[in-house]
Design a protein around this motif. Sequence first.
Motif, PDB file in Angstrom:
ATOM      1  N   PRO A  57       0.821  -1.213   0.000  1.00  0.00           N
ATOM      2  CA  PRO A  57       0.000   0.000   0.000  1.00  0.00           C
ATOM      3  C   PRO A  57       0.862   1.273   0.000  1.00  0.00           C
ATOM      4  CG  PRO A  57      -0.674  -1.493   1.755  1.00  0.00           C
ATOM      5  CD  PRO A  57       0.606  -2.018   1.186  1.00  0.00           C
ATOM      6  N   ARG A  80      -4.544   3.728   1.287  1.00  0.00           N
ATOM      7  CA  ARG A  80      -4.573   2.308   1.665  1.00  0.00           C
ATOM      8  C   ARG A  80      -4.937   1.408   0.473  1.00  0.00           C
ATOM      9  NH1 ARG A  80      -3.127   3.068   6.431  1.00  0.00           N
ATOM     10  NH2 ARG A  80      -4.130   4.165   8.105  1.00  0.00           N
ATOM     11  N   GLU A  81      -5.571   1.983  -0.535  1.00  0.00           N
ATOM     12  CA  GLU A  81      -5.963   1.199  -1.704  1.00  0.00           C
ATOM     13  C   GLU A  81      -4.933   1.259  -2.835  1.00  0.00           C
ATOM     14  OE1 GLU A  81      -8.330   3.418  -0.277  1.00  0.00           O
ATOM     15  OE2 GLU A  81      -9.153   1.759   0.885  1.00  0.00           O
ATOM     16  N   GLN A  83      -1.643   0.818  -4.709  1.00  0.00           N
ATOM     17  CA  GLN A  83      -0.548  -0.131  -4.543  1.00  0.00           C
ATOM     18  C   GLN A  83       0.695   0.365  -5.283  1.00  0.00           C
ATOM     19  OE1 GLN A  83      -0.793  -3.446  -2.838  1.00  0.00           O
ATOM     20  NE2 GLN A  83      -2.385  -2.145  -1.962  1.00  0.00           N
TER      21      GLN A  83
END
Length: 91
Positions: A57, A80-81, A83
């Motif tokens: 993340p 957090r989403e 990558q």
Amino acid sequence: MAKSISTGLNMAAKEHLVSGQPLTRLEALVLFGVSNLPELVYEMRKQGWTVNARNVPYAMAMVRINKHAVLKPPANLPVREIQLTEYWVSK
């Protein structure tokens, strides 16, 4: 950028990886001024280094960067989403 400066920046990023520490493209840019980490990884692999990769993340890279610099993403960025590819050298 002068070749000697970019060589020194790449060397710093390479030493970071060789020391066993992970590095994302975001960290390479912010901490070492290396804009094309995948190219450095490609060259290291050609030289015989075993460089691994995995997705992590954005938030993880941000925490590591904030130990040395200040990185504050926009409030609406889903850290957090998102990558990033993290590279590290196997010992």
